[in-house]
Motif scaffolding. Structure first.
Motif, PDB file in Angstrom:
ATOM      1  N   THR A   1       0.840  -1.203   0.000  1.00  0.00           N
ATOM      2  CA  THR A   1       0.000   0.000   0.000  1.00  0.00           C
ATOM      3  C   THR A   1       0.872   1.249   0.000  1.00  0.00           C
ATOM      4  O   THR A   1       0.634   2.193  -0.774  1.00  0.00           O
ATOM      5  CB  THR A   1      -0.917  -0.012   1.226  1.00  0.00           C
ATOM      6  N   ASP A   2       1.902   1.257   0.823  1.00  0.00           N
ATOM      7  CA  ASP A   2       2.797   2.422   0.862  1.00  0.00           C
ATOM      8  C   ASP A   2       3.514   2.629  -0.475  1.00  0.00           C
ATOM      9  O   ASP A   2       3.626   3.756  -0.973  1.00  0.00           O
ATOM     10  CB  ASP A   2       3.832   2.241   1.977  1.00  0.00           C
ATOM     11  N   LEU A   3       3.996   1.536  -1.066  1.00  0.00           N
ATOM     12  CA  LEU A   3       4.720   1.661  -2.341  1.00  0.00           C
ATOM     13  C   LEU A   3       3.791   2.088  -3.470  1.00  0.00           C
ATOM     14  O   LEU A   3       4.181   2.855  -4.355  1.00  0.00           O
ATOM     15  CB  LEU A   3       5.398   0.329  -2.679  1.00  0.00           C
ATOM     16  N   LEU A   4       2.574   1.592  -3.470  1.00  0.00           N
ATOM     17  CA  LEU A   4       1.626   1.977  -4.532  1.00  0.00           C
ATOM     18  C   LEU A   4       1.234   3.448  -4.395  1.00  0.00           C
ATOM     19  O   LEU A   4       1.027   4.131  -5.398  1.00  0.00           O
ATOM     20  CB  LEU A   4       0.399   1.076  -4.489  1.00  0.00           C
ATOM     21  N   ARG A   5       1.113   3.926  -3.142  1.00  0.00           N
ATOM     22  CA  ARG A   5       0.845   5.358  -2.953  1.00  0.00           C
ATOM     23  C   ARG A   5       2.002   6.193  -3.509  1.00  0.00           C
ATOM     24  O   ARG A   5       1.776   7.226  -4.156  1.00  0.00           O
ATOM     25  CB  ARG A   5       0.650   5.653  -1.469  1.00  0.00           C
ATOM     26  N   SER A   6       3.210   5.731  -3.261  1.00  0.00           N
ATOM     27  CA  SER A   6       4.371   6.451  -3.796  1.00  0.00           C
ATOM     28  C   SER A   6       4.363   6.442  -5.322  1.00  0.00           C
ATOM     29  O   SER A   6       4.713   7.435  -5.974  1.00  0.00           O
ATOM     30  CB  SER A   6       5.670   5.800  -3.294  1.00  0.00           C
ATOM     31  N   ALA A   7       3.946   5.315  -5.902  1.00  0.00           N
ATOM     32  CA  ALA A   7       3.881   5.225  -7.367  1.00  0.00           C
ATOM     33  C   ALA A   7       2.855   6.197  -7.921  1.00  0.00           C
ATOM     34  O   ALA A   7       3.099   6.886  -8.929  1.00  0.00           O
ATOM     35  CB  ALA A   7       3.554   3.800  -7.784  1.00  0.00           C
ATOM     36  N   LEU A   8       1.686   6.280  -7.262  1.00  0.00           N
ATOM     37  CA  LEU A   8       0.655   7.214  -7.714  1.00  0.00           C
ATOM     38  C   LEU A   8       1.144   8.650  -7.573  1.00  0.00           C
ATOM     39  O   LEU A   8       0.910   9.500  -8.447  1.00  0.00           O
ATOM     40  CB  LEU A   8      -0.625   6.988  -6.913  1.00  0.00           C
ATOM     41  N   THR A   9       1.849   8.925  -6.483  1.00  0.00           N
ATOM     42  CA  THR A   9       2.424  10.261  -6.298  1.00  0.00           C
ATOM     43  C   THR A   9       3.406  10.593  -7.418  1.00  0.00           C
ATOM     44  O   THR A   9       3.440  11.722  -7.935  1.00  0.00           O
ATOM     45  CB  THR A   9       3.134  10.338  -4.939  1.00  0.00           C
ATOM     46  N   THR A  10       4.197   9.608  -7.818  1.00  0.00           N
ATOM     47  CA  THR A  10       5.160   9.825  -8.904  1.00  0.00           C
ATOM     48  C   THR A  10       4.440  10.184 -10.199  1.00  0.00           C
ATOM     49  O   THR A  10       4.857  11.093 -10.930  1.00  0.00           O
ATOM     50  CB  THR A  10       6.003   8.563  -9.108  1.00  0.00           C
ATOM     51  N   ILE A  11       3.342   9.508 -10.480  1.00  0.00           N
ATOM     52  CA  ILE A  11       2.584   9.813 -11.701  1.00  0.00           C
ATOM     53  C   ILE A  11       2.027  11.224 -11.640  1.00  0.00           C
ATOM     54  O   ILE A  11       2.070  11.984 -12.627  1.00  0.00           O
ATOM     55  CB  ILE A  11       1.457   8.784 -11.888  1.00  0.00           C
ATOM     56  N   LEU A  12       1.526  11.615 -10.481  1.00  0.00           N
ATOM     57  CA  LEU A  12       0.996  12.967 -10.340  1.00  0.00           C
ATOM     58  C   LEU A  12       2.109  14.010 -10.469  1.00  0.00           C
ATOM     59  O   LEU A  12       1.887  15.100 -11.014  1.00  0.00           O
ATOM     60  CB  LEU A  12       0.295  13.104  -8.990  1.00  0.00           C
ATOM     61  N   ASP A  13       3.303  13.651 -10.002  1.00  0.00           N
ATOM     62  CA  ASP A  13       4.431  14.591 -10.113  1.00  0.00           C
ATOM     63  C   ASP A  13       4.906  14.732 -11.559  1.00  0.00           C
ATOM     64  O   ASP A  13       5.521  15.748 -11.915  1.00  0.00           O
ATOM     65  CB  ASP A  13       5.596  14.105  -9.251  1.00  0.00           C
ATOM     66  N   TYR A  14       4.658  13.720 -12.353  1.00  0.00           N
ATOM     67  CA  TYR A  14       5.101  13.773 -13.749  1.00  0.00           C
ATOM     68  C   TYR A  14       4.284  14.729 -14.597  1.00  0.00           C
ATOM     69  O   TYR A  14       4.640  14.989 -15.743  1.00  0.00           O
ATOM     70  CB  TYR A  14       5.004  12.379 -14.379  1.00  0.00           C
TER      71      TYR A  14
END
Length: 1320
Positions: free
Chosen positions: A1195-1208
Motif C-alpha cells: 500500500t505504501d509503495l503503490l501510494r508512492s507510485a501514484l504520487t510519482t505519476i501525479l508529479d510527472y
C-alpha cells in the motif's frame, strides 16, 4: 617391419642378400618413406604428439642406411644407383616436412654436404634450384624464358638441356597426387638426381640452422673448399649447389629470426656469396644478391651492413666487367629492400649516384638493365627520403627512354619499373596544380606515351601499369578514353603478361568509373574497326561480353580472377541501370551450349495426363537457326554467368521497390518505356535457372539450383495483379518441377541432391503451389529421397566417400524439417495443411539420431573419448571432422522440427518400443542407425522424454551461450523457436520450473544473446522464451502452494511455509535468483530503448524530465514484451520477495509511461503506453497486494507510485495517458491506496484541470474517467461540494454517472475495456 630395429641389425643386413634383394629393399623403404611423407603433408590434423613419437623409430635407422649406401653400392654394383637416389630423395623430402626438433640429434648434415658436392652430378639445374631462392620481382631482369607465358611448360623443357625431359611421370609416379606448385596445372617431376639436389638444398637450410656454431663453421668452410678444389664446368655445378644451399639456409634463418653467429662463421658465408656475385650465371648472381641482403638481415649489425654496402660501392667503382657490375648493383638494391636502416641520406646519395652512372653505360644494356632495376628497388624502399632525387631521376628516365634503342627492350622494361616506383613515391601529390608538380606529371605521362609506342609487349605492359598508378593518384589528369582504347586493343593480346596488365588496370578503373569505361569501349568499337582483334567482340556484346569471352578462353588463374573481379565491379555499378543487357548476356552464355534454347510457361490449369508429361512439356525444340555470340562456353564460364544472375537479383533488392512489384513495374513502364525492372524478366530468370539446373555439368547444376532457390525466395510472395489471390510464380510450377526432377535420379551426386532438397523444401514452404496435385508431385521428390535413406547404405552410391553420404542424408532431413515447420504454421493459421504426418514416425527417429550425432560431434576435445568408436548414426569415426560442417549446416531446422514434433505429442511416448531404445542409437528404419544392444537397460517413457528434453535444451544452450561471429540468423532464430516450442508443453515447463539453476542458466544465456545480437526479431524471440520461463516458475510456485494447502497436516500448522523467491526474508541473491536474472535482462532491453530510465546515464536520481519520444515499431514491441514479463514477476515471489522487487518494477513501468506518453491525434494511446498501463494493472491486481504479510508495504509503495505519476504531470505529456494511469490505480487497488486526503485531493485537481482544457477529446476523456471514479465511490464528499459550486456541471455529471453505473453493472469491464471505452 620395413626398417631394421637397431644399427646391429643393419650391419647384419649388409652381409646378406644380393643386388636384386637390395634393390627390392631400397624401393620398399623408399615407398614406406613416401607413405609417411604423404601422411604428414596431407593429414596435418592427425599429426599429434603421440603420432609423431610413433613415426620417430624408423628415422635413425633410415639415416644410418643413408650413410652406408656408398659401401652398399661398392659391394653390389651400380645397378642400385637409381634405387639409392630415390631412397635419398624420399628421406630428404620426409625430413623437410617434419619439425626439425625431431631429428636434431641425427647426424645428417654431413650427408647433405656430400650430396651437394658429389662428383657424379653432371647436370646444372639452376633453372629449378634458384628461382625459389630469388625474389620474385628480380626474375623479370633475367632470361625471357623464366617469365610467365602461355607456353611455359614447353619452354621449361628447353631450359633443362642435355636431352633430359622435364615432367615425365616415370621420374616420380607419386607426383600425380602431390599438391600442385602455385601456377602449375600439371605435375612436373624432375629426374631423380635433380630431385635429390632440390630436396637436399631445402633440407640443408633447415638442418644448418639447428646445429651448433662450430659445426656450422666447419660445414661452411668445407663447402668453400669444395668449390676451390674443382675446376671448369664441374666447379660451376658445385658452386651452384653450394650457393643454393647457403641461400636456403639464410632464408630459413631470416624467417625464423635466427642469428648467423660470430665473425668466424660470417667470413666463409661472405666469401661464398662474393664468388657467386661474380659468377657468369645471371640466375646465380640474382640468388646471391638476395642472399647478400639476407646475410645482413640475420647478422643484424649496422656496422656489418654498412661494410657490405661499402664492399658493393668499391666493387662497382673498380670493376669494369659486366658480370661484377650487374651482380653488385643488384646487391645494393636488395640491401635497401630488406634493410631500411642503411637508407641514410649519405648511403642513399652514394647509391643513387653510382646507379645513375651505371644506367647511362650505353656500351652494356645488361648493366643498364640491372642498375635501373636496382634503382627502382631503392626508390620503393626509400619512400619520402627519395623526394630530393625525384626530378633528376625522372629526367634521367625520360632521356634514356628517348635515347636507348627500342631493340633493347629489357632496358625499357627497367625504365618502366623506375617510373612506376617514382609515381608511387609521389602519390597523391600528383594531383597538385603547382608548376613543379605539373612538370613532373607531364614527364610521367610523356614516359608512359613513349613506352606505349614500344613494340615490345612487356614494355607496353609496364606503360599500362604506370598509367594505372597515375589514374589512382591523379585521375583527372589521365585521358580515360585513350587509356580504355589502349586496354581494349590489347585485351586479347597473345602475350600473357600484357593481358595481365590490361586486366589489372581495368579492374581498378571499373571500381570508380564502370559506366564511363564501358561507354568508351563501345565508342571505340564503333569508330575503330581495324584496331580491335576479332576475338574482342566488343561491337556486339560490349566490353562485358568481351571479358566473358576472354574468361572462357583463359587458363591463367590470376588472369581469370581479375576478369571475374572486373565483371563483378561492373555488375555492381551498372546491372540495375542496364538490366536487360546483363540478363541477355548471362542468358546467351547459358543458352549457347544448352540442349534447349527456350522454356515456355505451362498453363498449369489445363488437364494433365501424367506427372511426367506436364514437366516434359516445358521443353521446346532447339532453334538451330539462332546464332549466339558465345560458342560452347566451358562449364566454369557458365557457372560464373549463373552466379552473375544471383548477384543481379541481389543488386535489385537494394534498388527501386518496383523490381519486386509487378503492378508498380507495369505502371512505371507505361509512363516511360525506358524503365526496366527485374520482375518483368521473371520468365528469363526461370529459363536461365532451368537451363543451368538441367545441364550435364554438376557444378553448373548446383549453380542453377542455387539461382532457382534465389528466385523462389525473392518472388514467391509477389501477387499476380490480373488474378487476385494468386502469385506470379504459379505459372512456372511445371518449369520448377522439370528443373528439380533430374536432380533426384540415382546417378545424381550427393551435393546436387542436397541442393535440390533445399530448393524443394523452399518451393513447398513458399506457398506458391495451391493445387494439391501439383504439391504432391514436388512432395514426392522428397519422399523418394527419404525412401532412399530408409533403404540404408545399400541404396547410397559407393562412388563417393562417407562424408558425401552424410551431406545427402542431412540435406534430406533438413528439407523435411523445413516442410514440417511450415506445415505446423499453416495448421495454426488454419490454412491448407501439408501432408507430413504419414512420415512423422520415421522422420522423428531420424531427426533425433541426427541431433544426437551433432551433440556428440560438438563436444570439446577433452571429451573425445566419449565418442562412439564406430561413429554415429550418419557418420563414421574416420570422417567425423568432415561431417561436422554438414551437421553445422543442418542442425538448426532439424532441432526446431523435433521440438515441434515433441510439442505435438506432449512429450508422450506413443510407441511402446521407444522406451526400450537408446537415444544414442535410436531404432530407425535405416540400417545406418544401429539398434540397441541386447543387454541394454530398458528405459521408462519418463527417462526417454527426459533424455530428449535435455538433448534439445543442451544443444540450444551450447549454441546460444557461445555464438560465433559466423552464426547465421536462421540458426539463432530456429534455436529460439525450438525453445519456445519446447516450453509450450506443461511437462517441459515443469522441468524448468522445478530446477531453478537451469532456469537461471537459460536466462543468462538469453541475456547474452540480447547483448550480442542487435536484430529485433532475435531479441523478441528471446523475450518470449524468458516469458515462458517465468510462466514455468509461476506454475511451479502455484503447484507448491496448492500442495501445501491440501496437505493433510496443513490444517494443524499455525502458518504455512512461504513459497516463491525471497522466502521469509525477501532477499534475492544475484546469480542464484531467477527473478534477479529476469530483472537484469528486462532492464537491459528497456535502457537500450530508453536510456533515460538509467539514473547513472542521466545523472539524476529518478527518470529525467525529458521530452517524451515515440519509439520505432520494433522498439515498441521490445519494450512491451519486457513490460509483460515485469508484470508477471511478483507472482514468482513470496510476499516478502515481492516487496523487494516492487519498487524496481514500478519505477520501470511508470518510467516507460512517462518517456513515451506522446500526444497522438484523436486521443489514441501509443503501443508502449498501452503496454505500460496493462502491466501497471497486472502489478496493481497482484494477489501480493492483498496478502497479509505484504499488504501494508504494498500500500505504501503503490501510494508512492501514484504520487510519482501525479508529479510527472507536464504540458508536454499526453494528459489522456496520465489520466488513464490514475484511473487504473482507482480501479485496481484497494480504496486505502487512493482515498487518503493528500492523494485524493491531487487526483481530483488533475481531473478538474483537464475538464477545463479546450481540447474536446481531452475534456470528454476526463469526464468519462472521472465518472468511472464516481461510480466506484471515489471522493463522494468532494463530489457534493464540487457540484454544488459548479451548477453548469450538475446535469452532465448525473447523466454520465447514471450511464457509467449501468455499463459497469452490466459488463464489469477489465482495464482494456475501459481504455477502449474511454477512446470511444
Amino acid at each position: 617391419c620395413v626398417f631394421p630395429v637397431s644399427p646391429k641389425d643393419l650391419e647384419t643386413e649388409k652381409s646378406r642378400g644380393d643386388s636384386f634383394t637390395w634393390q627390392v629393399t631400397l624401393e620398399g623403404r623408399a615407398g614406406a618413406l613416401c607413405a609417411i611423407k604423404s601422411f604428414v603433408s596431407r593429414c596435418g590434423d592427425l599429426l599429434t604428439e603421440e603420432v609423431i613419437q610413433r613415426l620417430l623409430p624408423p628415422l635413425p635407422c633410415a639415416v644410418d642406411l643413408l650413410t652406408q649406401l656408398s659401401s652398399v653400392l661398392k659391394t653390389y654394383g651400380s645397378t642400385l644407383k637409381t634405387s639409392s637416389v630415390v631412397y635419398r630423395q624420399r628421406l630428404y623430402e620426409l625430413l623437410n616436412l617434419l619439425p626439425p626438433e625431431i631429428y636434431e640429434g641425427i647426424a645428417i648434415l654431413k650427408e647433405l654436404a656430400a650430396d651437394l658436392t658429389a662428383s657424379e652430378i653432371q647436370v646444372a639445374a639452376s633453372t629449378f634450384l634458384l628461382p625459389p631462392l630469388c625474389h620474385q620481382d628480380d626474375l623479370v631482369i633475367l632470361s625471357p624464358l623464366l617469365q610467365e607465358t602461355d607456353h611455359r611448360f614447353i619452354e621449361e623443357q628447353l631450359l633443362l638441356g642435355n636431352g633430359i625431359a622435364c615432367g615425365s611421370l616415370e621420374y616420380d609416379p607419386y607426383s600425380i597426387y602431390e599438391k600442385d606448385i602455385e601456377g602449375d596445372s600439371v605435375p612436373k617431376p624432375l629426374p631423380p638426381i635433380l630431385s635429390v639436389i632440390n630436396s637436399a638444398v631445402k633440407l640443408f637450410g633447415v638442418v644448418c640452422a639447428h646445429v651448433g656454431e662450430a659445426q656450422r663453421l666447419f660445414v661452411l668452410e668445407q663447402l668453400l673448399d669444395s668449390i676451390k678444389h674443382t675446376k671448369g664446368a664441374r666447379q660451376q655445378i658445385v658452386q651452384l649447389h653450394v650457393v643454393s644451399s647457403l641461400s636456403s639456409f639464410l632464408k630459413y634463418l631470416a624467417g625464423s629470426k635466427g642469428n648467423l653467429g660470430p665473425e668466424e662463421v660470417r667470413r666463409p658465408a661472405l666469401a661464398l656469396l662474393m664468388g657467386a656475385l661474380e659468377s657468369p650465371n645471371p640466375l646465380l648472381r640474382c640468388a646471391a644478391a638476395e642472399a647478400w641482403a639476407r646475410l645482413a638481415q640475420v647478422v643484424d649489425d649496422g656496422a656489418f651492413t654498412a661494410a657490405l654496402a661499402q664492399v658493393s660501392f668499391d666493387k662497382l667503382k673498380s670493376a669494369r666487367d659486366v658480370v661484377t657490375r650487374t651482380g653488385y648493383s643488384l646487391a645494393l638494391g636488395s640491401l635497401h629492400r630488406y634493410l631500411g636502416g642503411i637508407s641514410s641520406s649519405q648511403h642513399l646519395n652514394a647509391c643513387v649516384g653510382i646507379l645513375y652512372t651505371l644506367s647511362q653505360d650505353s656500351t652494356s644494356p645488361d648493366v643498364q638493365t640491372w642498375a635501373l632495376h636496382s634503382l627502382s628497388l631503392i626508390i620503393d624502399s626509400a619512400g619520402p627520403l627519395y623526394h630530393m632525387h625525384v626530378e633528376p631521376t625522372l629526367s634521367l628516365i625520360i632521356m634514356l627512354l628517348l635515347n636507348v634503342p627500342p631493340t633493347h627492350a629489357e632496358v625499357h622494361q627497367s625504365l618502366g619499373r623506375c617510373l612506376d616506383a617514382l609515381i608511387t613515391t609521389l602519390g597523391p601529390e600528383l594531383q597538385g596544380n603547382s608548376t613543379s608538380i605539373s612538370a613532373l606529371r607531364t614527364s610521367c605521362l610523356l614516359g608512359c606515351a613513349v613506352m606505349q609506342d614500344n613494340p615490345d609487349c612487356l614494355v607496353q605492359a609496364q606503360a599500362i601499369s604506370c598509367l594505372q598508378q597515375l589514374h589512382m593518384f591523379a585521375p583527372r589528369h589521365v585521358n580515360l578514353s585513350s587509356l580504355v582504347s589502349c586496354l581494349c586493343v590489347n585485351l586479347c593480346s597473345p602475350y600473357l603478361l600484357l593481358r595481365r596488365a590490361v586486366l589489372a588496370c581495368l579492374r581498378q578503373l571499373v571500381q570508380r568509373e564502370a559506366a564511363e569505361v564501358s561507354g568508351h569501349a563501345v565508342m571505340l568499337a564503333k569508330d575503330s574497326r581495324d584496331e580491335l582483334t576479332p576475338d574482342a567482340n566488343i561491337r556486339e556484346v560490349g566490353l562485358e561480353g568481351a571479358l566473358l569471352t576472354l574468361l572462357d578462353k583463359e587458363t591463367d588463374q590470376k588472369l581469370c580472377h581479375d576478369i571475374k573481379e572486373t565483371l563483378n565491379h561492373m555488375l555492381t555499378s551498372m546491372a540495375v541501370d542496364k538490366l536487360s543487357f546483363w540478363l541477355k548476356l548471362c542468358k546467351d552464355v547459358l543458352a549457347a551450349s544448352a540442349d534447349f534454347t527456350t522454356v515456355t510457361c505451362v498453363d498449369t490449369m489445363q488437364e494433365e495426363e501424367g506427372d511426367k508429361g506436364d514437366d516434359a512439356s516445358v521443353l521446346t525444340t532447339r532453334n538451330d537457326d539462332k546464332s549466339y555470340p558465345f560458342t560452347n562456353p566451358r562449364w566454369a564460364t557458365r557457372v560464373f554467368a549463373a552466379e552473375c544472375v544471383c548477384r543481379i537479383i541481389n543488386q535489385c533488392e537494394n534498388a527501386h521497390s518496383a523490381h519486386f512489384d509487378i503492378a508498380l513495374a507495369q505502371e512505371m513502364r507505361k509512363r516511360d518505356s525506358r524503365n526496366d525492372f527485374l520482375v518483368l524478366h521473371l520468365a528469363d530468370l526461370i529459363r536461365m535457372a532451368f537451363m543451368a539446373a538441367t545441364d550435364h555439368s554438376d557444378q553448373l547444376r548446383l549453380s542453377g539450383l542455387e539461382t532457382l532457390l534465389v528466385v523462389i525466395r525473392r518472388f514467391a510472395s509477389i501477387p499476380e495483379p490480373e488474378f487476385p489471390g494468386h502469385v506470379i510464380l504459379e505459372q512456372y510450377q511445371a518449369n520448377v518441377r522439370a528443373a528439380l526432377r533430374p536432380a533426384f535420379t540415382s546417378e545424381t551426386p550427393p551435393d546436387v541432391i542436397a541442393k535440390a532438397c533445399q530448393v524443394c523444401s523452399a518451393w513447398i514452404a513458399s506457398g506458391v503451389v495451391s493445387d494439391l496435385n501439383d504439391l504432391r508431385r514436388v512432395h514426392q521428390l522428397l519422399v523418394s529421397s527419404l525412401t532412399k535413406i530408409q533403404a540404408g547404405k545399400e541404396a547410397l552410391s559407393h562412388l563417393y566417400n562417407e562424408s558425401a553420404s552424410t551431406m545427402e542424408i542431412l540435406a534430406v532431413l533438413k528439407a523435411w524439417a523445413e516442410v514440417y515447420i511450415i506445415a505446423v504454421e499453416r495448421h495454426k493459421n488454419h490454412r491448407q495443411p501439408l501432408k507430413t504426418t504419414t512420415y512423422l514416425g520415421t522422420l522423428s527417429r531420424l531427426w533425433l539420431a541426427a541431433l544426437q550425432d551433432f551433440a556428440l560431434l560438438t563436444l570439446p576435445s577433452e571429451f573425445a573419448s566419449q565418442l562412439p568408436v564406430e561413429g554415429g548414426a550418419f557418420y563414421t569415426a574416420e570422417t567425423s571432422e568432415n561431417a561436422k560442417l554438414h551437421y553445422y549446416n543442418s542442425w538448426a531446422l532439424i532441432l526446431h522440427a523435433t521440438a515441434l514434433w515433441l510439442t505435438s505429442t506432449g512429450f508422450v511416448v506413443a510407441d511402446p518400443d521407444e522406451g526400450a531404445s537408446h537415444l544414442s542409437r535410436p531404432v530407425t528404419p535405416t540400417s545406418m542407425c544401429q539398434g540397441s544392444s541386447s543387454g541394454a537397460t530398458v528405459k521408462s517413457p519418463e527417462d526417454v522424454c527426459t533424455d530428449r528434453f535435455h538433448l534439445i535444451l543442451g544443444i540450444s544452450v551450447e549454441f546460444l551461450c557461445s555464438l560465433r561471429s559466423d552464426a547465421t540468423m536462421e540458426s539463432i532464430t530456429a534455436c529460439l523457436h525450438a525453445l519456445q516450442a519446447l516450453l509450450d508443453v506443461p511437462w517441459p515447463r515443469s522441468k524448468i520450473g522445478s530446477d531453478q539453476d537451469l532456469g537461471i542458466e537459460l536466462l543468462n544465456v538469453l541475456h547474452r544473446v540480447i547483448l550480442t545480437r542487435e536484430s529485433p526479431s532475435i531479441q523478441l524471440a528471446s523475450l518470449e522464451v524468458v516469458r515462458q520461463i517465468i510462466c514455468a516458475a509461476q506454475e511451479h510456485v502455484k503447484e507448491k502452494r496448492r500442495s501445501a494447502e491440501v496437505d493433510d497436516g496443513a490444517a494443524e500448522k499455525e502458518t504455512l511455509p512461504e513459497f516463491g523467491e525471497g522466502k521469509d526474508t525477501g532477499g534475492l541473491v544475484p546469480g542464484k535468483s531467477l527473478v534477479f536474472a529476469t530483472l537484469e535482462l528486462c532492464v537491459c532491453i528497456l535502457v537500450r530503448q530508453l536510456p533515460e530510465l538509467n539514473p547513472k546515464l542521466t545523472g539524476s536520481p529518478g527518470v529525467k524530465a525529458t521530452k517524451p519520444q515515440m519509439l520505432s515499431e520494433d522498439g515498441s514491441r521490445l519494450v512491451s514484451a519486457a513490460l509483460v514479463i515485469l508484470s508477471e514477476l511478483p507472482a514468482v515471489c513470496s510476499p516478502e520477495g515481492s516487496i523487494s522487487i516492487l519498487p524496481t518494477i514500478l519505477y520501470l513501468t511508470i518510467g516507460v509511461l512517462r518517456q513515451t506518453a506522446v500526444k497522438l491525434p484523436g486521443g489514441q494511446l501509443s503501443s508502449t503506453v498501452a503496454a505500460s498501463l496493462q502491466a501497471l494493472k497486472g502489478i496493481l491486481s497482484s494477489p501480493m497486494a492483498r496478502a497479509e504479510k505484504s499488504h501494508t508495504a504494498w500500500t505504501d509503495l503503490l501510494r508512492s507510485a501514484l504520487t510519482t505519476i501525479l508529479d510527472y504531470w507536464d504540458p508536454e505529456l499526453d494528459e489522456i495517458s496520465l489520466l488513464t494511469a490514475i484511473t487504473v490505480f482507482i480501479l485496481s487497488t484497494s480504496p486505502e491506496v487512493t482515498t487518503i486526503p493528500c492523494l485524493q485531493k491531487r487526483c481530483i485537481e488533475k481531473f478538474k484541470a483537464t475538464l477545463e482544457i479546450k481540447d474536446p477529446v481531452v475534456s470528454v476523456f476526463s469526464r468519462e474517467m472521472f465518472v468511472i471514479g464516481i461510480c466506484l465511490g471515489f471522493c463522494k464528499t468532494f463530489l457534493c461540494d464540487f457540484i454544488g459550486s459548479n451548477k453548469k456541471y450538475q446535469t452532465k455529471f448525473f447523466i454520465f454517472r447514471f450511464g457509467a453505473i449501468s455499463i459497469l453493472r452490466v459488463t464489469k469491464p477489465n482495464n482494456n475495456d475501459l481504455i477502449l471505452w474511454s477512446k470511444g
